[in-house]
Design a protein around this motif. Structure first.
Motif, PDB file in Angstrom:
ATOM      1  N   LEU A   1      -5.546   2.035  -5.186  1.00  0.00           N
ATOM      2  CA  LEU A   1      -4.395   2.803  -5.650  1.00  0.00           C
ATOM      3  C   LEU A   1      -3.922   2.318  -7.014  1.00  0.00           C
ATOM      4  O   LEU A   1      -3.582   3.115  -7.899  1.00  0.00           O
TER       5      LEU A   1
ATOM      6  N   ARG B   1       3.250   7.822  -6.050  1.00  0.00           N
ATOM      7  CA  ARG B   1       2.897   8.053  -7.450  1.00  0.00           C
ATOM      8  C   ARG B   1       4.024   8.707  -8.244  1.00  0.00           C
ATOM      9  O   ARG B   1       4.099   8.568  -9.457  1.00  0.00           O
TER      10      ARG B   1
ATOM     11  N   ASP C   1      -4.119   4.364 -10.777  1.00  0.00           N
ATOM     12  CA  ASP C   1      -2.755   4.859 -11.001  1.00  0.00           C
ATOM     13  C   ASP C   1      -2.692   5.622 -12.331  1.00  0.00           C
ATOM     14  O   ASP C   1      -3.328   5.222 -13.320  1.00  0.00           O
TER      15      ASP C   1
ATOM     16  N   SER D   1       1.331   4.085  -3.173  1.00  0.00           N
ATOM     17  CA  SER D   1       0.980   5.487  -2.954  1.00  0.00           C
ATOM     18  C   SER D   1       2.080   6.438  -3.415  1.00  0.00           C
ATOM     19  O   SER D   1       1.870   7.650  -3.481  1.00  0.00           O
TER      20      SER D   1
ATOM     21  N   SER E   1       0.835  -1.203   0.000  1.00  0.00           N
ATOM     22  CA  SER E   1       0.000   0.000   0.000  1.00  0.00           C
ATOM     23  C   SER E   1       0.872   1.256   0.000  1.00  0.00           C
ATOM     24  O   SER E   1       0.593   2.230  -0.716  1.00  0.00           O
ATOM     25  N   LYS E   2       1.949   1.215   0.756  1.00  0.00           N
ATOM     26  CA  LYS E   2       2.865   2.353   0.815  1.00  0.00           C
ATOM     27  C   LYS E   2       3.543   2.572  -0.525  1.00  0.00           C
ATOM     28  O   LYS E   2       3.633   3.704  -1.030  1.00  0.00           O
TER      29      LYS E   2
ATOM     30  N   GLN F   1      -7.126  -0.995  -0.196  1.00  0.00           N
ATOM     31  CA  GLN F   1      -6.386   0.217  -0.523  1.00  0.00           C
ATOM     32  C   GLN F   1      -5.387  -0.047  -1.651  1.00  0.00           C
ATOM     33  O   GLN F   1      -5.198   0.803  -2.530  1.00  0.00           O
TER      34      GLN F   1
END
Length: 663
Positions: free
Chosen positions: A338, A306, A342, A304, A300-301, A334
């Motif tokens: 994401l 991007r 994207d 994120s 998840s990290k 999540q």
């Protein structure tokens, strides 16, 4: 020593025609070149070897395979394979010298061609003692293609890898040791011991190469695991990456290393490529149960970030789907959200593919994402639903809602999703007719390409597709496949036949392939396919069409064989080899093309699957292919490829995790 023969103008003419054909100077010209080359093939063969095998223009052949132009080398390699001539000892050494001085791709093509021309362990072992460093390098590369049964030859290779005075060849020797085919458990232990010792070398460059070679060999002894673990925590970034690469090649045998690999992936100070490789490593070795939730949190990290590297995000979403046990896992939703939103379409494509394989987990989450009461799904959400096909038909109502919401940006994607769900309605059919008639180029392209995979329930759109095909603009080749899918045989044949004279070459090629798939194998179809095979952009479509023919004539076989040396297109090489195999013409170069595709991690998954499936049908294959199949069965990132490789090996009684491997 070259053997002379009377001078003939034909070799030069044939060489010129080949040059025209390979460079692709227009379809008409290349078509003429191929025809003339075919007519000259008998005399061209005579320039290399006469019917009695008494003449062999080695000098001319050697000049061609020395070329720095890969296309010239490829054509020469095909000619060498077809010559059927045995190489004298002097010619064999010269060939090894050429191979040793060539780049990897060119050397591989020449060795593929020469496999049936007297490459033996004995001759290669003697060549290792030659004074010419290029001959010795060529011999090393050649040993990866024969069963090594002599302890003396194996010790010679290991000695080159260990000797500081052999700096020019040490890295080649390490590469060869990583995939050297050996016959017995005792020889395998010698290989493993040599690589293990070099993995602890004080020479940084040798240590890095040895650690990677140790992994490619699949060595997972306690001592080797310790070497990987030390490398993964080394202060030198190069050594850490070698530890990641070596661990990756272990497959599930590297599971004890998952915690330290996860630490590398999560380290923000690690280079982007180092983190990406570490995440990919986790996908191949697997995640320890105690690390599973930590992996999801990190995925998840990573997703994120991007502004970070998109390659890391692609690996992260694939890993998230691999590591998830249920839709309720913390961080799973999540990760999907994401990935499907994207900004990089490649990340979305990877997410959609991963979801298509784990639909039982993703379906309930997707139902919430496209709920009509929400803000509206992204194109990625809709593509993911469509990728599940019939398994997601329960979501038809929600998708249909968004397909007709005024002002919703994803209306076209929603309509395409309904096609994939095979959920026609009068309202949807009316909208599709409107898009086909007056939509933008992008909208027409989306609808037509989706209809190319539609079911018969959308057959009423056939007249609209026919109208779209008859308009010269826009030129969308996929319209041919949509017509084939939706039209009755007689109507589809009529329309596709008209497209054979379309002004755009891509449309003509698509129509010819579609007709070939419908068992229409007339001369017009074959001529279009043959012409398209000489185009770098249309060759894949052409080969697919030629593969549908029940028989192949000489020009068609020549065209397909030339695609074996298209190094820039793994899918083209694999498909060309598959077509040749289906027609009983799987030569050493065709097998080499399959082997190269199988070991190319950048090759499309479907190409690697195809390579495995073709090899699985073969009664036998060469030692180098056996080693590539063992590697694929151990650590390819695709489950289907791993299973297909195991099937191919099991048919020959091959042990994957133990030695001796392949008697």
């Amino acid at each position: 020593m070259p053997i002379s023969r009377p001078a003939s103008p034909w070799p030069e003419r044939v060489a010129r025609l080949r040059s025209i054909f390979v460079q692709g100077v227009g379809l008409r010209l290349t078509g003429f070149a191929l025809l003339a080359l075919t007519l000259s093939c008998v005399d061209s063969r005579a320039a290399v070897a006469d019917p009695k095998g008494a003449s062999f223009n080695w000098e001319q052949m050697a000049r061609q395979i020395r070329s720095r132009d890969l296309r010239v080398v490829g054509v020469a390699a095909l000619e060498l394979e077809a010559s059927g001539a045995a190489l004298s000892d002097a010619q064999f050494l010269e060939l090894l010298g050429v191979v040793g001085g060539q780049a990897a791709d060119a050397a591989g093509l020449v060795l593929d061609a020469a496999e049936s021309h007297g490459i033996t362990e004995g001759r290669l072992g003697k060549a290792l003692l030659d004074s010419d460093v290029n001959v010795r390098r060529g011999a090393l590369l050649g040993l990866a293609r024969v069963w090594v049964e002599s302890p003396g030859v194996l010790e010679a290779v290991a000695g080159i890898a260990k000797a500081p005075g052999e700096d020019a060849l040490r890295f080649d020797a390490l590469d060869v040791l990583s995939e050297l085919p050996v016959r017995s458990a005792s020889l395998e232990l010698v290989v493993q011991a040599a690589l293990t010792k070099l993995g602890r070398s004080t020479d940084g460059a040798i240590r890095v190469s040895a650690i990677e070679a140790l992994g490619r060999r699949g060595v997972a002894t306690p001592e080797a695991i310790g070497i990987y673990r030390q490398a993964l925590d080394d202060p030198d970034a190069r050594v850490r990456i070698s530890g990641v690469l070596g661990s990756t090649c272990l497959g599930p045998m590297g599971r004890p290393l998952s915690s330290v690999v996860l630490r590398r992936a999560a380290d923000a100070s690690e280079s982007p490529i180092g983190r990406q490789l570490a995440v990919h490593c986790l996908r191949t070795i697997g995640v320890a149960p105690e690390d599973r939730l930590e992996v999801l949190r990190n995925c998840s990290k990573w997703l994120s970030e991007r502004r970070g590297d998109s390659g890391l995000r692609q690996e992260a979403v694939a890993l998230a789907l691999d590591a998830t046990d249920s839709a309720g896992d913390p961080g799973f939703g999540q990760c999907l959200e994401l990935a499907l939103t994207d900004p990089d379409p490649d990340v979305v494509a990877v997410a959609v593919d991963a979801i298509s394989r784990r639909g039982e987990i993703a379906l309930s989450w997707l139902a919430r994402a496209i709920n009509p009461s929400g803000a509206g799904p992204s194109d990625g959400h809709l593509r993911a639903v469509g990728a599940l096909g019939a398994n997601a038909r329960v979501l038809t109502g929600a998708v249909e809602h968004w397909a007709f919401v005024d002002g919703f940006k994803g209306r076209v994607e929603a309509a395409c999703c309904l096609i994939r769900l095979d959920a026609p309605s009068e309202r949807l059919l009316g909208e599709l007719r409107r898009l086909l008639k007056s939509g933008s180029l992008a909208e027409k392209f989306a609808v037509i390409t989706t209809l190319a995979g539609a079911g018969e329930s959308f057959g009423s759109l056939f007249p609209d597709l026919e109208d779209a095909a008859e308009r010269p603009d826009p030129e969308i080749p996929e319209v041919a496949f949509a017509i084939r899918r939706l039209g009755h045989t007689e109507n589809a044949t009529r329309v596709l036949g008209g497209l054979l004279t379309h002004g755009d070459a891509a449309v003509r090629a698509g129509a010819a392939r579609a007709l070939a798939e419908m068992s229409v194998h007339n001369r017009s179809v074959r001529e279009v396919l043959l012409a398209a095979s000489s185009s770098s952009t249309l060759a894949y479509t052409a080969i697919q069409g030629l593969g549908e023919l029940t028989t192949l004539d000489t020009p068609e076989i020549l065209a397909i064989r030339r695609c074996l040396v298209a190094r820039s297109s793994p899918r083209l090489r694999a498909h060309a080899a598959a077509v040749l195999a289906a027609h009983g013409a799987l030569t050493s170069m065709a097998e080499g093309a399959l082997r190269t595709t199988l070991s190319d991690r950048e090759a499309p998954v479907f190409s690697r699957r195809l390579a495995c499936s073709v090899l699985a049908k073969r009664p036998s294959f060469g030692p180098a292919t056996v080693m590539k199949l063992i590697a694929a069965a151990r650590y390819d990132s695709d489950v289907a490829v791993r299973e297909s490789a195991r099937t191919a090996l099991s048919k020959r009684g091959t042990k994957i995790d133990g030695w001796p491997a392949n008697r």
